[in-house]
Design a protein around this motif. Sequence first.
Motif, PDB file in Angstrom:
ATOM      1  N   GLU A   1       1.153 -14.817  37.456  1.00 33.21           N
ATOM      2  CA  GLU A   1       1.680 -13.552  37.001  1.00 33.21           C
ATOM      3  C   GLU A   1       0.826 -13.320  35.526  1.00 33.21           C
ATOM      4  N   ASP A   2       0.363 -11.881  35.459  1.00 29.74           N
ATOM      5  CA  ASP A   2       0.078 -11.453  34.139  1.00 29.74           C
ATOM      6  C   ASP A   2       1.054 -10.554  33.470  1.00 29.74           C
ATOM      7  N   THR A   3       1.790 -11.154  32.555  1.00 37.44           N
ATOM      8  CA  THR A   3       2.887 -10.130  31.984  1.00 37.44           C
ATOM      9  C   THR A   3       2.905  -9.831  30.607  1.00 37.44           C
TER      10      THR A   3
ATOM     11  N   TYR B   1       4.600 -18.297  44.902  1.00 38.32           N
ATOM     12  CA  TYR B   1       4.591 -17.489  43.863  1.00 38.32           C
ATOM     13  C   TYR B   1       3.301 -18.187  43.022  1.00 38.32           C
TER      14      TYR B   1
ATOM     15  N   THR C   1       4.401  -6.258  34.202  1.00 37.29           N
ATOM     16  CA  THR C   1       4.059  -7.648  34.850  1.00 37.29           C
ATOM     17  C   THR C   1       3.307  -7.462  36.126  1.00 37.29           C
TER      18      THR C   1
ATOM     19  N   ASP D   1       2.482  -9.444  39.425  1.00 39.58           N
ATOM     20  CA  ASP D   1       2.949 -10.920  39.755  1.00 39.58           C
ATOM     21  C   ASP D   1       1.955 -10.982  41.300  1.00 39.58           C
ATOM     22  N   TRP D   2       1.778 -12.276  41.578  1.00 38.34           N
ATOM     23  CA  TRP D   2       0.880 -12.546  42.987  1.00 38.34           C
ATOM     24  C   TRP D   2       1.660 -13.335  43.780  1.00 38.34           C
ATOM     25  N   TYR D   3       1.763 -12.812  45.109  1.00 36.20           N
ATOM     26  CA  TYR D   3       2.506 -13.728  46.062  1.00 36.20           C
ATOM     27  C   TYR D   3       1.675 -14.044  47.319  1.00 36.20           C
TER      28      TYR D   3
ATOM     29  N   SER E   1       2.550 -15.714  30.855  1.00 39.37           N
ATOM     30  CA  SER E   1       1.421 -15.538  32.128  1.00 39.37           C
ATOM     31  C   SER E   1       0.896 -16.683  32.414  1.00 39.37           C
TER      32      SER E   1
ATOM     33  N   GLU F   1       7.441 -22.075  40.099  1.00 42.07           N
ATOM     34  CA  GLU F   1       6.289 -21.914  39.272  1.00 42.07           C
ATOM     35  C   GLU F   1       6.214 -23.076  38.364  1.00 42.07           C
TER      36      GLU F   1
ATOM     37  N   GLU G   1      -1.509 -18.439  36.030  1.00 47.85           N
ATOM     38  CA  GLU G   1      -2.475 -18.296  37.068  1.00 47.85           C
ATOM     39  C   GLU G   1      -2.617 -19.882  37.785  1.00 47.85           C
TER      40      GLU G   1
END
Length: 258
Positions: free
Chosen positions: A141-143, A138, A124, A126-128, A157, A184, A159
Amino acid sequence: MIKRAITGVVAAVIAVAFAISAAGASGAGSSKRAISSPSASGAGVSAASAYEPHLNPADFSPVVDNPYFPLPVGRTWVYRGTRDGQSQIDRVTVTSKTKLVAEGITARVVRDVATHHGKLLEKTVDWYAQDNHGNVWYVGEDTTAYLPGGQTDKSGSWEAGVNDAEPGIIMLTNPQIPDAYRQEFLKGEAEDTAWIINRGGSVSAPIGTFRHALRTLEFARIEPGVVDQKVYAPGVGIVTETSLTGPTEISNLIRMTG
């Protein structure tokens, strides 16, 4: 005392979460106080149809230094635990990379790799991002989960700004009991919510014992009956994670570098 508090709150978390979803009520308790800053407006727990935080990208930075969720570039946390009936090692690393999400926010990229005896289970990214009041958001995420037979699963996933996905708060600047907030939101895919249930005391893991711990409960409407507890330590972040209801899931911090 903490165990008794947790036991009493678990049922309340599930009941409140479903009531909020059905009735469209706004955030519970003191969450309005905790997220009353302009950049965090609308981040409290609310009905899915009403949840749309109004954010100004100029208020955000990929530099995340919230005491309970610090993300210094180069830091790595290693967790050991159990998930889906098997042992698991998680390596979480803060990269030097940033990601401009569709919402217009530039976020820090954090890589999370889960393995079982060296076999890749999940990867994964993750973007914070942190707002100028100190709340950590948060933003996506690209999981990818790696399944038997060579199959992969990217469900979960999302965005912020794509397909009506909305960002959420992963850690407040000054978390207080009983703050509640969405972490999220992508309907049917990512709907985690969190409640602050305790501040103070200590938390122990293989890496050591930490004081001034922060305890939260997490619940997702799309996973009814599953409630997790996370315990954070200042300057460290997540120390332990335990499922209180639902399938057994345990994760303990065993090493931290950087």
